[in-house]
Design an enzyme around this catalytic site. Structure first.
Site, mmCIF file in Angstrom:
data_model
loop_
_atom_site.group_PDB
_atom_site.id
_atom_site.type_symbol
_atom_site.label_atom_id
_atom_site.label_comp_id
_atom_site.label_asym_id
_atom_site.label_seq_id
_atom_site.Cartn_x
_atom_site.Cartn_y
_atom_site.Cartn_z
ATOM 1 N N ASN A 231 5.843 -1.555 7.118
ATOM 2 C CA ASN A 231 5.289 -2.767 7.722
ATOM 3 C C ASN A 231 6.447 -3.693 8.100
ATOM 4 O OD1 ASN A 231 4.314 -5.414 8.042
ATOM 5 N ND2 ASN A 231 2.656 -5.139 6.568
ATOM 6 N N CYS B 290 3.294 -11.801 11.032
ATOM 7 C CA CYS B 290 2.863 -10.519 11.621
ATOM 8 C C CYS B 290 2.047 -10.718 12.901
ATOM 9 C CB CYS B 290 2.068 -9.720 10.615
ATOM 10 S SG CYS B 290 2.868 -9.643 9.007
ATOM 11 N N HIS C 275 -1.477 -4.494 14.222
ATOM 12 C CA HIS C 275 -0.343 -4.730 13.321
ATOM 13 C C HIS C 275 -0.337 -3.625 12.269
ATOM 14 C CE1 HIS C 275 2.275 -6.218 10.344
ATOM 15 N NE2 HIS C 275 1.335 -6.701 9.545
HETATM 16 O O1 UT7 Z 1 1.622 -7.654 6.928
HETATM 17 C C1 UT7 Z 1 1.076 -8.829 6.412
HETATM 18 C C2 UT7 Z 1 -0.307 -8.598 6.005
HETATM 19 N N1 UT7 Z 1 -0.298 -7.788 4.832
HETATM 20 C C3 UT7 Z 1 -1.275 -6.934 4.622
HETATM 21 O O2 UT7 Z 1 -2.156 -6.820 5.425
HETATM 22 C C4 UT7 Z 1 -1.286 -6.179 3.308
HETATM 23 C C5 UT7 Z 1 -2.688 -6.154 2.748
HETATM 24 N N2 UT7 Z 1 -2.780 -5.569 1.397
HETATM 25 C C6 UT7 Z 1 -2.559 -4.270 1.174
HETATM 26 O O3 UT7 Z 1 -2.218 -3.520 2.057
HETATM 27 C C7 UT7 Z 1 -2.864 -3.748 -0.219
HETATM 28 O O4 UT7 Z 1 -3.407 -4.779 -0.997
HETATM 29 C C8 UT7 Z 1 -1.626 -3.139 -0.924
HETATM 30 C C9 UT7 Z 1 -1.238 -1.829 -0.261
HETATM 31 C C10 UT7 Z 1 -0.464 -4.122 -0.900
HETATM 32 C C11 UT7 Z 1 -1.979 -2.808 -2.401
HETATM 33 O O5 UT7 Z 1 -3.075 -1.922 -2.414
HETATM 34 P P1 UT7 Z 1 -4.374 -2.264 -3.274
HETATM 35 O O6 UT7 Z 1 -5.310 -1.152 -3.087
HETATM 36 O O7 UT7 Z 1 -4.856 -3.626 -2.903
HETATM 37 O O8 UT7 Z 1 -3.802 -2.245 -4.740
HETATM 38 P P2 UT7 Z 1 -4.156 -3.222 -5.931
HETATM 39 O O9 UT7 Z 1 -3.202 -4.347 -5.959
HETATM 40 O O10 UT7 Z 1 -5.630 -3.522 -5.931
HETATM 41 O O11 UT7 Z 1 -3.883 -2.293 -7.189
HETATM 42 C C12 UT7 Z 1 -4.720 -1.157 -7.481
HETATM 43 C C13 UT7 Z 1 -4.181 -0.461 -8.711
HETATM 44 C C14 UT7 Z 1 -3.956 -1.363 -9.910
HETATM 45 O O12 UT7 Z 1 -4.187 -0.589 -11.074
HETATM 46 P P3 UT7 Z 1 -5.573 -0.730 -11.898
HETATM 47 O O13 UT7 Z 1 -5.676 -2.169 -12.260
HETATM 48 O O14 UT7 Z 1 -6.635 -0.294 -10.935
HETATM 49 O O15 UT7 Z 1 -5.364 0.209 -13.044
HETATM 50 C C15 UT7 Z 1 -2.496 -1.721 -9.824
HETATM 51 O O16 UT7 Z 1 -1.932 -2.030 -11.065
HETATM 52 O O17 UT7 Z 1 -2.906 0.107 -8.431
HETATM 53 C C16 UT7 Z 1 -1.903 -0.442 -9.277
HETATM 54 N N3 UT7 Z 1 -0.721 -0.674 -8.457
HETATM 55 C C17 UT7 Z 1 0.212 0.250 -8.249
HETATM 56 N N4 UT7 Z 1 0.340 1.519 -8.669
HETATM 57 C C18 UT7 Z 1 1.400 2.213 -8.230
HETATM 58 C C19 UT7 Z 1 -0.396 -1.796 -7.771
HETATM 59 N N5 UT7 Z 1 0.745 -1.596 -7.091
HETATM 60 C C20 UT7 Z 1 1.144 -0.343 -7.364
HETATM 61 C C21 UT7 Z 1 2.232 0.430 -6.959
HETATM 62 N N6 UT7 Z 1 2.313 1.702 -7.404
HETATM 63 N N7 UT7 Z 1 3.180 -0.032 -6.117
#
Ligand code: UT7
Length: 333
Positions: free
Chosen positions: A289, A123, A258
């Protein structure tokens, strides 16, 4: 006797001359995505800012998308393909180990005088490309350079993976760069941290796949770790790029980060104390993305929406798998 070698001499400075993007025809809404991904429209919007994304079809390849974006960038710049002296193409999804996508793109464009190669800086690829192109133009290797970012990430993701299936997308963006009498590209602040190679990684590697069998390689991401790293470190990288260019946040017209996640963009804006007047690229909402393609695609949309104009000052920052990052201040084409 040691011969005296005449060094190449180039332009005093370089600048961006034109930008173009290619978006795949297929639009995949959150609603459609959630027919195969265990998620909801609301969750995806809230956590990433994405409402829909572009996914390429079989007829839209890394090479074909790069060619389309490049044609638009050349037209915007008013430069003919034969004038291009180098093509720097950032991608992590060209499905050939060799040869490069760049050489084929050069051939298809009719860029018969161009050296061509791919870079792998995920990226950050487009911002790495600006630093490379700036060097090529200023040291006299090339007068005009095409810097392309292109990805077909849907070939290398698991579309049912809740951590990546909703975020990644496909597309291409390109800029033409050339000589300038005035400074128009600030110093690039860049770096890498290979100790975090595992946080975004396509696995298995080809050799393991051949030896042990297994599934097709897909990008796996520890989202929270990347998120914390980006929010914690990238504002500081931006500040260094502004300082190096001698530009204050008040002097800035446009911010094109990005397009990783809308929440990362918002966190960087807060941390940098960007004034209200700064136009912020939010292409991710409708595009997803697209890794190396995200910054030039976001730049292209700002022109399409008449939100920016030539001569404005923009801050660019790219960050991703490696981990790697790069930022610089540029004058818009
Ligand atoms: O381009 C290269 C660089 N990449 C980036 O910069 C990406 C950086 N990371 C992110 O943008 C975020 O981490 C994501 C958008 C990928 C994920 O968001 P998050 O807020 O970090 O989610 P998380 O993994 O902490 O999950 C939060 C909650 C969890 O539930 P509990 O444990 O709080 O009950 C997950 O199980 O959301 C749940 N969850 C989902 N729910 C619905 C995780 N993925 C999903 C999903 N749909 N797709």
């Amino acid at each position: 006797m040691t011969a005296v070698i005449r060094p190449s001499t180039g332009a005093a400075y370089s600048k961006l001359l034109g930008v173009g993007g290619y978006r795949p025809k297929r639009i995949v809404t959150n609603e459609e995505l959630c027919t195969w991904l265990d998620s909801t429209d609301e969750w995806i919007r809230e956590r990433s800012g994405i409402t829909e994304r572009r996914w390429a079809g079989d007829d839209e390849t890394v090479v074909s998308m790069a060619v389309e974006a490049s044609r638009k960038a050349l037209a915007h710049a008013g430069i003919a393909a034969e004038q291009i002296g180098a093509i720097v193409l950032g991608t992590i999804t060209h499905p050939f180990q060799t040869p490069s996508a760049a050489a084929e793109v050069a051939y298809l464009l009719g860029a018969t005088n161009a050296g061509a190669f791919d870079t792998s800086a995920a990226c950050a690829g487009f911002c790495y490309g600006i630093a490379i192109a700036d060097g090529l133009i200023r040291n006299g290797t090339s007068e005009y350079v095409l810097n392309i970012g292109v990805e077909k990430l849907t070939d290398f993701i698991d579309k049912t993976d809740r951590g990546t299936g909703f975020i990644f997308a496909d597309g291409a963006g390109a800029v033409v760069m050339g000589p300038s009498a005035e400074p128009a590209i600030g110093p690039t602040i860049w770096g890498s941290d290979g100790s975090q190679r595992d946080v975004i990684i396509a696995e298995p590697d080809w050799v393991t796949l051949r030896r042990e069998g297994g599934d097709w390689p897909v990008v796996k991401m520890q989202g929270q770790r990347v998120f914390r790293w980006a929010v914690g470190e990238m504002a500081n990288v931006c500040r260094q790029a502004l300082d190096a260019a001698g530009v204050s946040p008040e002097d800035l017209d446009v911010f094109i980060p990005h397009q990783a996640n809308m929440r990362i963009t918002d966190a960087m804006i807060r941390s940098l104390h960007l004034p209200e007047h700064v136009v912020v690229a939010r292409d991710i909402a409708l595009q997803g993305n697209t890794s190396a393609a995200s910054i030039p695609l976001a730049m292209a949309r700002l022109y399409e929406n008449n939100e920016v104009h030539s001569g404005q000052t923009a801050l660019l920052v790219g960050f991703g798998a490696g981990l790697v990052y790069a930022a610089q201040v540029v004058t818009l084409p």
